[in-house]
Design an enzyme around this catalytic site. Structure first.
Site, PDB file in Angstrom:
ATOM      1  N   ASP A 213      33.489  30.862  30.552  1.00  0.00           N
ATOM      2  CA  ASP A 213      34.403  30.377  31.385  1.00  0.00           C
ATOM      3  C   ASP A 213      33.694  29.850  32.701  1.00  0.00           C
ATOM      4  O   ASP A 213      32.876  29.182  32.553  1.00  0.00           O
ATOM      5  CB  ASP A 213      35.444  31.460  31.634  1.00  0.00           C
ATOM      6  CG  ASP A 213      36.899  31.081  32.675  1.00  0.00           C
ATOM      7  OD1 ASP A 213      37.502  30.384  31.886  1.00  0.00           O
ATOM      8  OD2 ASP A 213      36.796  31.306  33.740  1.00  0.00           O
TER       9      ASP A 213
ATOM     10  N   TYR B 175      37.918  28.537  42.449  1.00  0.00           N
ATOM     11  CA  TYR B 175      38.782  27.519  42.359  1.00  0.00           C
ATOM     12  C   TYR B 175      38.895  26.642  43.741  1.00  0.00           C
ATOM     13  O   TYR B 175      39.171  25.181  43.744  1.00  0.00           O
ATOM     14  CB  TYR B 175      40.378  27.694  41.966  1.00  0.00           C
ATOM     15  CG  TYR B 175      40.066  28.364  40.426  1.00  0.00           C
ATOM     16  CD1 TYR B 175      40.437  27.666  39.533  1.00  0.00           C
ATOM     17  CD2 TYR B 175      39.866  29.722  40.322  1.00  0.00           C
ATOM     18  CE1 TYR B 175      40.226  28.252  38.029  1.00  0.00           C
ATOM     19  CE2 TYR B 175      39.891  30.288  39.211  1.00  0.00           C
ATOM     20  CZ  TYR B 175      40.126  29.497  38.063  1.00  0.00           C
ATOM     21  OH  TYR B 175      40.154  30.033  36.769  1.00  0.00           O
TER      22      TYR B 175
ATOM     23  N   HIS C  71      40.180  32.200  23.929  1.00  0.00           N
ATOM     24  CA  HIS C  71      39.254  31.989  24.904  1.00  0.00           C
ATOM     25  C   HIS C  71      38.207  33.271  25.308  1.00  0.00           C
ATOM     26  O   HIS C  71      37.232  32.785  25.894  1.00  0.00           O
ATOM     27  CB  HIS C  71      40.004  31.989  26.411  1.00  0.00           C
ATOM     28  CG  HIS C  71      39.574  31.424  27.507  1.00  0.00           C
ATOM     29  ND1 HIS C  71      38.722  30.252  27.659  1.00  0.00           N
ATOM     30  CD2 HIS C  71      39.135  32.086  28.873  1.00  0.00           C
ATOM     31  CE1 HIS C  71      38.336  29.977  28.888  1.00  0.00           C
ATOM     32  NE2 HIS C  71      38.461  31.150  29.440  1.00  0.00           N
TER      33      HIS C  71
END
Length: 324
Positions: free
Chosen positions: A107, A237, A300
């Protein structure tokens, strides 16, 4: 103390690197392997690989990345660029007196590993990326806008941008529920909520934990996020567009480090938005010439869900490089 006892111990310490204190979990002795977690994770995501790599003669080190767990969490989102985080990790390699390390990331950790390989190929002996391929910088449009164009403005990426918004949404749930919503998610589309809804509200809460993770294990993550909060994690982010600005000098650069890319067939990031086609096509291979791609059944958090299979893939790759 027997050798087996020593092998089984995970050692914890905090190391001063690049101006912050970074917490690491480590196990084993031998060549250095850095294990980089993603969102919303901590070092504990790599519990299976720490033990496995240690038992096969490697020094496995899983840090809490800046902003996470027991590592320092700088206040400003501008302190969360790839430059900062790669700097932290190079300081870690220096701390152990090594010239190079093997790097494994899932990730966000994969994203960081790609950029570590881009900036300092001399320090990365080999790289295993899990779940997130290398995407070149979009030349004319910033990252957040590009994601919004592709998936609409209700993605987790958009919702995490504004200071306080995601914090308030997440605060409606206890941290164990947040962990379940993300870690146990089995959706196959890119993470986006319907209009007017927060992603965290949209994600279902599975009532039963799957066989690959226990409630107790999920609590380890939950307890740490209960202490730290999520702002440090969201700051990655919030630095996406700043990364885009800073990465201009590397436009068109290839990644020369030997790399293995592993993805879960049913990972939401893989199935949607053309990622599968991109990974299987020519562009990815031209940007990462020394590349091996492994697609396996899973979602994931495949390094936890299919821990043994992923550990075997990591070990075979770094062994092959060590013998070359």
């Amino acid at each position: 103390m027997s050798m087996a006892m020593m092998m089984s111990e995970v050692n914890h310490q905090r190391i001063k690197t690049n101006g912050i204190w970074m917490h690491i979990a480590e196990q084993g002795t031998g060549p250095l392997v850095l294990l980089l977690h993603g969102f919303p994770e901590i070092w504990y995501s790599w519990r299976h690989q720490l033990k496995y790599l240690a038992s096969h003669g490697y020094h496995a080190v899983a840090p809490d990345l800046r902003g996470y767990g027991d590592s320092d969490s700088p206040i400003s989102p501008t302190s969360y660029t790839f430059m900062h985080v790669v700097g932290d990790l190079l300081g870690l390699i220096d701390h152990f007196g090594e010239q190079q390390a093997f790097v494994v990331g899932d990730d966000w950790g994969a994203n960081i590993g790609w950029h570590m390989s881009l900036f300092r190929p001399d320090r990365v002996e080999g790289f295993v990326a899990i779940g997130v391929p290398y995407f070149p910088r979009t030349p004319t449009i910033k990252t957040v806008e590009a994601i919004t164009k592709a998936y609409g403005d209700h993605t987790h990426v958009s919702q995490f941008q504004e200071a306080g918004r995601a914090e308030r949404a997440f605060a409606r749930y206890d941290c164990l529920t947040v962990m379940k919503k993300f870690m146990l998610a089995t959706w196959t589309e890119f993470l986006a909520a319907p209009p007017g809804m927060e992603v965290i509200d949209f994600l279902p809460t599975p009532s039963v934990s799957p066989s690959w993770i226990t409630e107790e294990e999920l609590m380890v993550f939950a307890d740490k996020f209960q202490e730290s909060g999520f702002t440090g994690a969201f700051n990655y982010y919030r630095a996406m567009d700043l990364n885009w600005e800073l990465l201009a000098p590397w436009d068109g650069s290839k990644i020369t480090v030997p790399t293995k890319f592993i993805a879960g067939e049913r990972d939401f990031g893989f199935k949607s938005g053309g990622t599968k086609d991109y990974v299987e096509g020519d562009t990815f291979k031209s940007l990462v010439p020394n590349l091996e791609v492994v697609i396996m059944d899973g979602h994931h958090f495949i390094h936890q869900e299919k821990a043994q299979q992923v550990s075997d893939e990591i070990l075979s790759f770094i062994r092959k490089l060590s013998s070359d």
